[in-house]
Design a protein around this motif. Sequence first.
Motif, PDB file in Angstrom:
ATOM      1  N   ASP A 149       0.844  -1.206   0.000  1.00  0.00           N
ATOM      2  CA  ASP A 149       0.000   0.000   0.000  1.00  0.00           C
ATOM      3  C   ASP A 149       0.873   1.248   0.000  1.00  0.00           C
ATOM      4  O   ASP A 149       1.768   1.395   0.827  1.00  0.00           O
ATOM      5  CB  ASP A 149      -0.908   0.015   1.231  1.00  0.00           C
ATOM      6  CG  ASP A 149      -1.948  -1.102   1.193  1.00  0.00           C
ATOM      7  OD1 ASP A 149      -2.237  -1.613   0.094  1.00  0.00           O
ATOM      8  OD2 ASP A 149      -2.461  -1.458   2.269  1.00  0.00           O
ATOM      9  N   ARG A 180      -0.900  -6.311  -1.278  1.00  0.00           N
ATOM     10  CA  ARG A 180      -1.243  -7.556  -1.979  1.00  0.00           C
ATOM     11  C   ARG A 180       0.004  -8.165  -2.590  1.00  0.00           C
ATOM     12  O   ARG A 180       0.969  -7.468  -2.874  1.00  0.00           O
ATOM     13  CB  ARG A 180      -2.270  -7.303  -3.066  1.00  0.00           C
ATOM     14  CG  ARG A 180      -3.577  -6.851  -2.474  1.00  0.00           C
ATOM     15  CD  ARG A 180      -4.647  -6.705  -3.490  1.00  0.00           C
ATOM     16  NE  ARG A 180      -5.813  -6.138  -2.813  1.00  0.00           N
ATOM     17  CZ  ARG A 180      -7.048  -6.350  -3.190  1.00  0.00           C
ATOM     18  NH1 ARG A 180      -7.299  -7.071  -4.237  1.00  0.00           N
ATOM     19  NH2 ARG A 180      -8.037  -5.810  -2.525  1.00  0.00           N
ATOM     20  N   GLY A 204      -9.263  -6.834   1.337  1.00  0.00           N
ATOM     21  CA  GLY A 204      -9.561  -5.502   1.818  1.00  0.00           C
ATOM     22  C   GLY A 204     -10.188  -5.477   3.202  1.00  0.00           C
ATOM     23  O   GLY A 204     -10.256  -4.436   3.834  1.00  0.00           O
ATOM     24  N   ASP A 205     -10.660  -6.610   3.701  1.00  0.00           N
ATOM     25  CA  ASP A 205     -11.239  -6.679   5.044  1.00  0.00           C
ATOM     26  C   ASP A 205     -10.117  -7.003   6.025  1.00  0.00           C
ATOM     27  O   ASP A 205      -9.595  -8.114   6.038  1.00  0.00           O
ATOM     28  CB  ASP A 205     -12.325  -7.754   5.103  1.00  0.00           C
ATOM     29  CG  ASP A 205     -13.019  -7.817   6.450  1.00  0.00           C
ATOM     30  OD1 ASP A 205     -12.492  -7.239   7.434  1.00  0.00           O
ATOM     31  OD2 ASP A 205     -14.078  -8.451   6.537  1.00  0.00           O
ATOM     32  N   ARG A 206      -9.743  -6.055   6.826  1.00  0.00           N
ATOM     33  CA  ARG A 206      -8.602  -6.220   7.737  1.00  0.00           C
ATOM     34  C   ARG A 206      -8.911  -7.100   8.946  1.00  0.00           C
ATOM     35  O   ARG A 206      -8.073  -7.265   9.818  1.00  0.00           O
ATOM     36  CB  ARG A 206      -8.094  -4.847   8.202  1.00  0.00           C
ATOM     37  CG  ARG A 206      -7.590  -3.994   7.060  1.00  0.00           C
ATOM     38  CD  ARG A 206      -6.405  -4.647   6.403  1.00  0.00           C
ATOM     39  NE  ARG A 206      -5.945  -3.851   5.272  1.00  0.00           N
ATOM     40  CZ  ARG A 206      -5.302  -4.344   4.251  1.00  0.00           C
ATOM     41  NH1 ARG A 206      -5.033  -5.617   4.186  1.00  0.00           N
ATOM     42  NH2 ARG A 206      -4.906  -3.576   3.273  1.00  0.00           N
ATOM     43  N   ASP A 215      -4.018 -11.170   0.194  1.00  0.00           N
ATOM     44  CA  ASP A 215      -4.251  -9.852   0.758  1.00  0.00           C
ATOM     45  C   ASP A 215      -3.484  -9.848   2.074  1.00  0.00           C
ATOM     46  O   ASP A 215      -3.810 -10.603   2.986  1.00  0.00           O
ATOM     47  CB  ASP A 215      -5.741  -9.626   0.998  1.00  0.00           C
ATOM     48  CG  ASP A 215      -6.028  -8.223   1.487  1.00  0.00           C
ATOM     49  OD1 ASP A 215      -5.527  -7.272   0.875  1.00  0.00           O
ATOM     50  OD2 ASP A 215      -6.758  -8.089   2.491  1.00  0.00           O
TER      51      ASP A 215
END
Length: 191
Positions: free
Chosen positions: A63, A88, A131-133, A163
Amino acid sequence: MTESERPQAAGAPRRRARWRRWVARLGLLAVLLVTQHEAVAVEDAAGLVVHQIREVTVTLWPDGRPASEERQSLPLHWDAQVLGPGGRARVHAVLPVADPAVEHALLATRIGNAFRVSVNGHQVTSLGRFGDRHDDTIKRPRLIRVPSALLRSHGNELVIEIDAQASRKAGVSPLLFGPADQVEAAYWQQF
């Protein structure tokens, strides 16, 4: 008084024996560490082969940073390689298949935090939401079945997308690939 004339303590022979066993264990450990980086193929009586997949191409998308691609040996440890943010990664390997008519499987002792696995462009499994942490699938080994209809006699492409969440041990372990019954036996030995 010379060294040979000194009286020895009662426990000296036991300490020497323990020392020798310790040195022998270190030697064995050194051999295992040296051979750990080579690909392993084991053939059974029926001629079916199980492969340990280590050499892969990895693309990292941290990121807020530029992407990078390199050839490397598994395992992929996100936190050690990226040092910072989540992001990713894509792991690409070629799967050797001796008999495409036989159902095969893939074993990853660690994979995640969330992941998707594709063989020859067809997704065979996914777990977690990218994307779901809060998703973390890396806690246990994963057995992934690969239908024989997806396999070719050569040039089978494996793509694993993960991810990665920073500081949550994201990555991909060395992979075991081969006939499903043999890989499943290895999977159950993990427990």
